[in-house]
Write a protein that holds these residues in place. Structure first.
Motif, PDB file in Angstrom:
ATOM      1  N   GLN A   1     -24.247  -2.496  12.367  1.00 47.13           N
ATOM      2  CA  GLN A   1     -24.123  -2.371  13.643  1.00 47.13           C
ATOM      3  C   GLN A   1     -22.840  -2.536  14.284  1.00 47.13           C
ATOM      4  N   LEU A   2     -21.947  -3.199  13.823  1.00 48.93           N
ATOM      5  CA  LEU A   2     -20.640  -3.592  14.446  1.00 48.93           C
ATOM      6  C   LEU A   2     -19.797  -2.097  14.038  1.00 48.93           C
ATOM      7  N   TYR A   3     -20.166  -1.863  12.840  1.00 49.25           N
ATOM      8  CA  TYR A   3     -19.348  -0.458  12.285  1.00 49.25           C
ATOM      9  C   TYR A   3     -19.588   0.486  13.314  1.00 49.25           C
TER      10      TYR A   3
ATOM     11  N   ARG B   1     -17.178   2.577  15.881  1.00 49.82           N
ATOM     12  CA  ARG B   1     -16.984   4.091  15.625  1.00 49.82           C
ATOM     13  C   ARG B   1     -17.281   4.810  17.093  1.00 49.82           C
ATOM     14  N   ARG B   2     -18.423   4.600  17.540  1.00 46.89           N
ATOM     15  CA  ARG B   2     -18.835   4.862  18.828  1.00 46.89           C
ATOM     16  C   ARG B   2     -17.611   4.564  20.081  1.00 46.89           C
ATOM     17  N   PHE B   3     -17.126   3.478  19.873  1.00 45.94           N
ATOM     18  CA  PHE B   3     -16.072   3.194  20.938  1.00 45.94           C
ATOM     19  C   PHE B   3     -14.876   4.125  20.716  1.00 45.94           C
ATOM     20  N   TRP B   4     -14.267   4.143  19.542  1.00 51.80           N
ATOM     21  CA  TRP B   4     -13.052   4.953  19.082  1.00 51.80           C
ATOM     22  C   TRP B   4     -13.592   6.456  19.781  1.00 51.80           C
TER      23      TRP B   4
ATOM     24  N   ARG C   1     -29.298 -10.438   4.409  1.00 49.20           N
ATOM     25  CA  ARG C   1     -29.768  -9.157   4.933  1.00 49.20           C
ATOM     26  C   ARG C   1     -29.406  -9.052   6.301  1.00 49.20           C
ATOM     27  N   ARG C   2     -29.643 -10.262   7.097  1.00 48.79           N
ATOM     28  CA  ARG C   2     -29.134 -10.070   8.767  1.00 48.79           C
ATOM     29  C   ARG C   2     -27.813  -9.730   8.719  1.00 48.79           C
ATOM     30  N   LEU C   3     -27.027 -10.624   7.942  1.00 47.09           N
ATOM     31  CA  LEU C   3     -25.552 -10.206   8.241  1.00 47.09           C
ATOM     32  C   LEU C   3     -25.198  -9.031   7.887  1.00 47.09           C
ATOM     33  N   TYR C   4     -25.628  -8.254   6.762  1.00 46.81           N
ATOM     34  CA  TYR C   4     -25.439  -6.987   6.510  1.00 46.81           C
ATOM     35  C   TYR C   4     -25.844  -5.884   7.588  1.00 46.81           C
TER      36      TYR C   4
END
Length: 420
Positions: free
Chosen positions: A265-267, A271-274, A257-260
């Motif tokens: 969060q990484l996604y 997306r915010r960075f791009w 669950r933490r990995l998901y």
């Protein structure tokens, strides 16, 4: 006195021993010298000895050869003399036999002549008699054969007259049965061939299905996958229930669950960075376009000369393939450009200059990697028109960390074909 005698005797014995040693030395030296002299003499006389030995051997061989040649010549002479006497004896014997043969031949020829004349006369009489007998026999046999043939023809005619209807009926029946049999065989073959082909096709399909989808592990996995996908497509509720059970099972593990959550969060961060990067790039492009338009307007207002020929953007695209946002929205805001066929003073350029401009224009349209094909692919999100389709395919086959734009080194996320 005794001491003197002892000394004298001792000295005498020593002298005797010395004399003995000298004699032994002389004997040894004399023996060694004689041996050396003997060896030297033997080595010195060795060629002479070998030469003498060879001469003696040669003499012996020569004498032996001469004796053998003389013996052979005597033997040959005796053999020739014996053969000559034998030849003479044979010649006399042959002459005698020849004379006997001539006499016998003369006697036989004369007897043969007389015998042949008598036999010929006898054979002629016998031949005449035999020919008369054969002629008579042939005549009788001809009469008998002609009579037999006539009887046979009469019997055959009667039999044909009697059995002709029965034979016709029998032939018709045989023809009918033959036609019926051939029709049955053809019909059975015609009806059985499609069935056989269908059975063979079904058997080959079953064999191919078993060999591909059951015996092969990849085919078995594909079959199981197809069955699962078909079941999920035909039973949506079952697929939803399975997904819910899988999510519940996955959520039962805190680490998963933490990995998901971390992946989500990484996604979102990516997306915010791009989005920020595209926003900053748009602002930077707007500022550069504004400065470029202002510079061109100042040049046109200053001396009416547009200066040097406008160059293509640094991103590798042609002047006509710029994005729609880069072009001015109105013709009034567009900077004045001199026609490519006119010089600075408004006069037409010579043919060499026009050809050079055309060549430069064609060179700008070529791919930046192969420098051979025309640029037809726009790289996204950087929107650089700098590659052909072949070079793009080669670049996209590279690892993901090497799929970068050759101009700005930006990562290639997608491509789009354009037609010039």
């Amino acid at each position: 006195m005794g001491l003197v005698n002892f000394v004298i005797s001792t000295v005498g014995k020593c002298l005797d021993v010395a004399a003995l040693l000298l004699d032994l030395n002389f004997l040894i030296v004399h023996t060694v010298v004689r041996t050396l002299l003997t060896i030297i003499a033997f080595i010195t006389n060795l060629p002479t000895l070998i030469l003498n030995l060879l001469l003696h051997v040669g003499d012996l061989t020569l004498f032996s050869a001469m004796y053998m040649a003389e013996t052979t010549s005597n033997l040959a002479h005796w053999t020739l003399s014996m053969l000559g006497s034998l030849a003479l004896a044979l010649e006399g014997l042959l002459e005698s036999l020849k004379m006997v043969g001539y006499l016998s031949m003369h006697v036989l020829l004369r007897g043969k002549d007389h015998l042949c004349r008598g036999l010929v006369s006898v054979l002629e009489g016998c031949g005449i008699a035999v020919s008369l007998v054969v002629y008579f026999t042939n005549t009788v046999v001809n009469f008998a054969l002609i009579a037999t043939q006539n009887v046979y023809l009469a019997a055959v005619g009667v039999w044909q007259t009697v059995s002709s209807p029965l034979q016709k009926v029998l032939e018709f029946a045989l023809t009918f049965f033959t036609f019926l049999y051939s029709s049955l065989v053809g019909t059975s073959a015609f009806l059985w061939s499609p069935c056989k082909l269908l059975l063979d096709f079904i058997a080959s399909l079953v064999q191919m299905f078993i060999s591909i989808f059951i015996l092969n592990i990849y085919g078995l996995l594909l079959t199981v996958t197809i069955a699962l996908l078909t079941t999920a497509y035909l039973n949506p509720r079952l697929s939803r229930q399975a997904a819910v059970h899988i999510l519940v099972y996955v959520n039962s593990f805190p680490a998963l669950r933490r990995l998901y959550r971390r992946l989500q969060q990484l996604y979102l961060l990516e997306r915010r960075f791009w989005l920020q990067l595209s926003h900053h790039r748009s602002l930077l492009g707007l500022v550069l376009r504004t400065a470029l338009q202002r510079d061109n307007a100042n040049r046109v207002r200053g001396d009416g000369d547009t200066g040097e020929e406008r160059r293509d953007p640094p991103d590798g695209r042609d002047r006509l393939q710029q994005e729609p946002g880069d072009l001015p929205s109105c013709s009034a805001d567009r900077p004045l450009k001199m026609s490519p066929s006119l010089g600075k003073d408004g006069k037409p350029l010579p043919a060499e200059s026009l050809l050079t401009l055309l060549k430069e224009q064609e060179e700008r349209k070529k791919c930046v990697i192969c420098q051979d094909c025309i640029k037809t692919v726009v790289l996204l999100p950087c929107r650089h028109l700098c590659l052909c389709r072949d070079c793009t395919n080669i670049l996209l086959r590279q690892p993901i960390y090497q799929q970068n734009c050759p101009l700005c080194r930006h990562m290639i996320l997608n491509t789009m074909d354009v037609y010039l």
